[in-house]
Structure formats: C-alpha cells, structure tokens
Design a protein around this motif. Sequence first.
Motif, PDB file in Angstrom:
ATOM      1  N   UNK A   1       1.089  -1.710  -0.162  1.00  0.00           N
ATOM      2  CA  UNK A   1      -0.009  -0.523   0.055  1.00  0.00           C
ATOM      3  C   UNK A   1       0.924   1.599   0.181  1.00  0.00           C
ATOM      4  N   UNK A   2       0.174   2.617  -0.868  1.00  0.00           N
ATOM      5  CA  UNK A   2       1.002   3.527  -1.002  1.00  0.00           C
ATOM      6  C   UNK A   2       1.206   4.108   0.185  1.00  0.00           C
ATOM      7  N   UNK A   3       1.991   4.543   1.476  1.00  0.00           N
ATOM      8  CA  UNK A   3       2.610   5.213   2.396  1.00  0.00           C
ATOM      9  C   UNK A   3       1.030   6.763   2.108  1.00  0.00           C
ATOM     10  N   UNK A   4       1.544   7.574   1.461  1.00  0.00           N
ATOM     11  CA  UNK A   4       0.481   8.382   2.017  1.00  0.00           C
ATOM     12  C   UNK A   4      -1.002   7.953   1.095  1.00  0.00           C
ATOM     13  N   UNK A   5      -0.742   7.104   1.450  1.00  0.00           N
ATOM     14  CA  UNK A   5      -2.834   7.216   1.059  1.00  0.00           C
ATOM     15  C   UNK A   5      -3.922   6.717   2.435  1.00  0.00           C
ATOM     16  N   UNK A   6      -4.171   7.608   2.867  1.00  0.00           N
ATOM     17  CA  UNK A   6      -4.777   7.439   4.075  1.00  0.00           C
ATOM     18  C   UNK A   6      -5.632   6.446   4.207  1.00  0.00           C
ATOM     19  N   UNK A   7      -6.349   5.655   5.113  1.00  0.00           N
ATOM     20  CA  UNK A   7      -7.380   4.502   4.786  1.00  0.00           C
ATOM     21  C   UNK A   7      -7.996   5.546   5.927  1.00  0.00           C
ATOM     22  N   UNK A   8      -9.602   5.964   5.627  1.00  0.00           N
ATOM     23  CA  UNK A   8     -10.360   6.243   6.576  1.00  0.00           C
ATOM     24  C   UNK A   8     -11.234   5.474   7.166  1.00  0.00           C
ATOM     25  N   UNK A   9     -11.943   5.345   8.427  1.00  0.00           N
ATOM     26  CA  UNK A   9     -13.235   4.403   8.897  1.00  0.00           C
ATOM     27  C   UNK A   9     -14.147   5.244   7.956  1.00  0.00           C
ATOM     28  N   UNK A  10     -14.924   4.048   7.379  1.00  0.00           N
ATOM     29  CA  UNK A  10     -16.590   4.143   7.411  1.00  0.00           C
ATOM     30  C   UNK A  10     -17.257   5.256   7.777  1.00  0.00           C
ATOM     31  N   UNK A  11     -17.199   6.024   9.350  1.00  0.00           N
ATOM     32  CA  UNK A  11     -17.637   6.722   9.145  1.00  0.00           C
ATOM     33  C   UNK A  11     -17.429   7.691   8.840  1.00  0.00           C
ATOM     34  N   UNK A  12     -15.948   8.451   8.359  1.00  0.00           N
ATOM     35  CA  UNK A  12     -15.276   9.719   7.885  1.00  0.00           C
ATOM     36  C   UNK A  12     -15.309   9.795   6.669  1.00  0.00           C
ATOM     37  N   UNK A  13     -15.550   8.526   5.922  1.00  0.00           N
ATOM     38  CA  UNK A  13     -16.118   8.630   4.613  1.00  0.00           C
ATOM     39  C   UNK A  13     -17.951   9.221   4.162  1.00  0.00           C
ATOM     40  N   UNK A  14     -18.268   8.049   5.224  1.00  0.00           N
ATOM     41  CA  UNK A  14     -19.745   8.965   5.297  1.00  0.00           C
ATOM     42  C   UNK A  14     -19.701  10.489   5.723  1.00  0.00           C
ATOM     43  N   UNK A  15     -19.858  11.298   6.758  1.00  0.00           N
ATOM     44  CA  UNK A  15     -19.539  12.498   6.631  1.00  0.00           C
ATOM     45  C   UNK A  15     -18.191  13.187   5.052  1.00  0.00           C
ATOM     46  N   UNK A  16     -17.535  12.516   4.293  1.00  0.00           N
ATOM     47  CA  UNK A  16     -16.923  13.094   3.681  1.00  0.00           C
ATOM     48  C   UNK A  16     -17.514  13.464   2.428  1.00  0.00           C
ATOM     49  N   UNK A  17     -18.251  12.412   2.215  1.00  0.00           N
ATOM     50  CA  UNK A  17     -19.842  12.286   1.275  1.00  0.00           C
ATOM     51  C   UNK A  17     -21.325  13.129   1.528  1.00  0.00           C
TER      52      UNK A  17
END
Length: 113
Positions: A1-17
């Motif tokens: 995995x590319x280190x500069x790609x942050x893995x977001x929790x599902x709750x954060x993805x929902x907030x961003x959407x």
Amino acid sequence: MNEDKKVWPEEEIKDIKKRIMEALEQVIDPELGIDIVNLGLVYEVNVFNGGYCEIKITLTTMGCPLADVITEDILNAVKTIPEITETDVKLVWYPAWDTSRMSRYARIALGIR
C-alpha cells in the motif's frame, strides 16, 4: 500500500460524502435555477482512500449544451472539501432521469405536482 494514501474509517467516509453532497447543493442548473441535488441529477458519490472522488450524474436531457458548465461547477464545488485531492465526474444515462427524482423543494419551485 502506498504510504501517502490514508485509510479512512467508514464513518469518516460517510461524513466526507455528506459534505460533498452539501457542496453539490451549491451547483445550480443554469436553465432551471435549481441545484443538481434537489433536481435528482446526482446518482452516486464514491469516495476512496487517498482522496479520490467519483461523482456519477445525469442531465435532464441528452445533448444538454450546459454539460461542461455543470461539470466545471461540480469540480469547483468539490475543491472545497479538503480531503478530496482528485475528482472525476462521470455522465450516465441509466437510469433515465425523470421528474420523480426531484425533491419536494424542486417540485414546488418549478410548479410540478
């Protein structure tokens, strides 16, 4: 995995959407004077780890001369979301748009029952 790609929790993805959809409410269809969210033109918003966003939209009619204007307005609106680093707007025609996709607000504003 590319280190500069942050893995977001599902709750954060929902907030961003949610924030993307709020930003898209500022994108006004120039012909109808109503935002693309209330018109039901936004079919799907996908957010991926690393900040990539894919937005699937449709238009009220094929060959709409304002497609480029709306796409540019979408790209500008999504730029206000700091987590998003790249956005791709995909124009889709299925399912076909009709007035049943409009919100109650849009129906009232346009005098549609």
